[in-house]
Write a protein that holds these residues in place. Structure first.
Motif, PDB file in Angstrom:
ATOM      1  N   ARG A  44      21.030  74.070  52.508  1.00 59.11           N
ATOM      2  CA  ARG A  44      22.155  73.204  52.186  1.00 59.11           C
ATOM      3  C   ARG A  44      21.703  71.746  52.176  1.00 59.11           C
ATOM      4  NH1 ARG A  44      24.521  77.386  55.433  1.00 59.11           N
ATOM      5  NH2 ARG A  44      24.282  76.249  57.395  1.00 59.11           N
ATOM      6  N   PRO A  45      22.488  70.845  51.579  1.00 60.61           N
ATOM      7  CA  PRO A  45      22.089  69.436  51.587  1.00 60.61           C
ATOM      8  C   PRO A  45      21.882  68.925  53.014  1.00 60.61           C
ATOM      9  CG  PRO A  45      23.872  69.792  50.029  1.00 60.61           C
ATOM     10  CD  PRO A  45      23.715  71.071  50.792  1.00 60.61           C
ATOM     11  N   LEU A  46      20.820  68.125  53.200  1.00 62.66           N
ATOM     12  CA  LEU A  46      20.461  67.618  54.520  1.00 62.66           C
ATOM     13  C   LEU A  46      20.784  66.135  54.664  1.00 62.66           C
ATOM     14  CD1 LEU A  46      16.999  69.413  54.768  1.00 62.66           C
ATOM     15  CD2 LEU A  46      19.164  70.131  55.820  1.00 62.66           C
ATOM     16  N   ARG A  67      12.483  75.069  51.464  1.00 63.32           N
ATOM     17  CA  ARG A  67      11.321  74.199  51.255  1.00 63.32           C
ATOM     18  C   ARG A  67      11.689  73.034  50.339  1.00 63.32           C
ATOM     19  NH1 ARG A  67       6.213  78.414  50.283  1.00 63.32           N
ATOM     20  NH2 ARG A  67       5.968  79.037  52.479  1.00 63.32           N
ATOM     21  N   GLU A  68      12.390  73.336  49.272  1.00 68.61           N
ATOM     22  CA  GLU A  68      12.780  72.284  48.329  1.00 68.61           C
ATOM     23  C   GLU A  68      13.682  71.259  48.998  1.00 68.61           C
ATOM     24  OE1 GLU A  68      14.456  73.790  44.745  1.00 68.61           O
ATOM     25  OE2 GLU A  68      12.721  75.062  44.285  1.00 68.61           O
ATOM     26  N   ARG A  69      14.641  71.737  49.783  1.00 70.03           N
ATOM     27  CA  ARG A  69      15.572  70.833  50.460  1.00 70.03           C
ATOM     28  C   ARG A  69      14.839  69.944  51.467  1.00 70.03           C
ATOM     29  NH1 ARG A  69      20.655  70.109  48.124  1.00 70.03           N
ATOM     30  NH2 ARG A  69      21.681  72.132  47.783  1.00 70.03           N
ATOM     31  N   LEU A  70      13.943  70.538  52.244  1.00 70.43           N
ATOM     32  CA  LEU A  70      13.248  69.755  53.255  1.00 70.43           C
ATOM     33  C   LEU A  70      12.368  68.696  52.597  1.00 70.43           C
ATOM     34  CD1 LEU A  70      12.589  69.251  56.232  1.00 70.43           C
ATOM     35  CD2 LEU A  70      10.727  70.910  56.008  1.00 70.43           C
ATOM     36  N   ALA A  71      11.643  69.075  51.572  1.00 69.85           N
ATOM     37  CA  ALA A  71      10.796  68.104  50.879  1.00 69.85           C
ATOM     38  C   ALA A  71      11.630  66.965  50.306  1.00 69.85           C
ATOM     39  CB  ALA A  71      10.000  68.799  49.772  1.00 69.85           C
ATOM     40  N   ALA A  72      12.749  67.304  49.685  1.00 68.00           N
ATOM     41  CA  ALA A  72      13.605  66.264  49.105  1.00 68.00           C
ATOM     42  C   ALA A  72      14.195  65.365  50.189  1.00 68.00           C
ATOM     43  CB  ALA A  72      14.721  66.915  48.287  1.00 68.00           C
ATOM     44  N   HIS A  73      14.548  65.955  51.322  1.00 67.47           N
ATOM     45  CA  HIS A  73      15.101  65.182  52.439  1.00 67.47           C
ATOM     46  C   HIS A  73      14.124  64.097  52.886  1.00 67.47           C
ATOM     47  CE1 HIS A  73      16.647  64.291  56.476  1.00 67.47           C
ATOM     48  NE2 HIS A  73      15.457  64.626  56.938  1.00 67.47           N
ATOM     49  N   VAL A  74      12.863  64.477  53.101  1.00 72.10           N
ATOM     50  CA  VAL A  74      11.901  63.501  53.606  1.00 72.10           C
ATOM     51  C   VAL A  74      11.492  62.528  52.507  1.00 72.10           C
ATOM     52  CG1 VAL A  74       9.727  63.183  54.814  1.00 72.10           C
ATOM     53  CG2 VAL A  74      11.094  65.215  55.269  1.00 72.10           C
ATOM     54  N   GLU A  75      11.215  63.033  51.324  1.00 74.60           N
ATOM     55  CA  GLU A  75      10.829  62.148  50.228  1.00 74.60           C
ATOM     56  C   GLU A  75      11.905  61.099  49.958  1.00 74.60           C
ATOM     57  OE1 GLU A  75       8.041  61.984  48.590  1.00 74.60           O
ATOM     58  OE2 GLU A  75       7.007  63.878  48.961  1.00 74.60           O
TER      59      GLU A  75
END
Length: 214
Positions: A44-46, A67-75
């Motif tokens: 879900r969105p972070l 994985r996609e959500r976590l990467a987008a969250h940090v980036e």
């Protein structure tokens, strides 16, 4: 109050200290803590979380969407904190190794040793003694992250038995990933660590820095 997502899923070794770690993060009083083992929580969105904390996760713990959500969250500017066995996580995802800075290799027996603080100009280390006596597993990493991270503290291998990295043995560090902040500490194996005032201050400073609330 800023929110933390504390993720504790394990598919490999599971640390008995995980409940103590969750309790310690809640006791900081600086954040609302949502603790979960459910991988769909990372799908879900972070954006509502100041930081995501991987607390002694192990093995493959994320779905492809996670994985996609976590990467987008940090980036995108979110914080990421890895504690202890977070370095034993997601070996099959190259981005995660880059995100964290290093991957776990091995550790000697749980035993007393010394942490040498290299950089006191950081919230995670500014309240620590220059040489910190601690008891932990003293993780070795496959490669030293030095050069790609800001090393905050290292292990003094002369102070314990079985170290495998030599004089250059980073133990605590931070780095930038995209617009986000990443903090990692290899410490935190035993429940006793989370009751230690110095470790609590160390953890608080790292989380606050990653979440930009320091």
């Amino acid at each position: 109050m800023p929110r933390l997502l504390v993720y504790t899923r394990t598919t490999d070794y599971r640390h008995d200290s995980i409940p103590a770690g969750i309790a310690a993060l809640r006791a900081l009083g600086d954040f609302t803590v949502d603790a979960t083992e459910d991988p769909t929580a990372l799908e879900r969105p972070l954006t509502s979380y100041a930081a995501v904390v991987f607390l002694s996760t192990s093995g493959e713990v994320l779905t492809p969407a996670g994985r996609e959500r976590l990467a987008a969250h940090v980036e995108g500017g979110g914080g990421f904190v890895g504690v202890h066995a977070a370095a034993c996580t997601e070996y099959d995802w190259p981005f995660y190794g880059e995100l964290l800075g290093a991957r776990f290799d091995r550790h000697p027996a749980y035993q007393p040793g010394r942490v040498v603080v290299e950089d006191r100009d950081h919230p995670a280390t500014r309240d620590l003694p220059p040489v910190w006596d601690f008891t932990d597993e003293w993780y070795d990493f496959r490669t030293s992250p030095r050069g790609s991270v800001r090393v905050l503290a290292r292990a003094d291998e002369s102070s314990y038995e079985g170290g495998g990295m030599g004089e250059d043995h980073p133990l605590v560090w931070c780095r930038a990933q995209g617009a986000g902040r990443v903090f990692y500490t290899a410490l935190g194996h035993a429940a006793e660590a989370y009751a230690d005032p110095d470790f609590q201050a160390h953890l608080r400073g790292g989380v606050q820095w990653a979440a930009r609330t320091d």
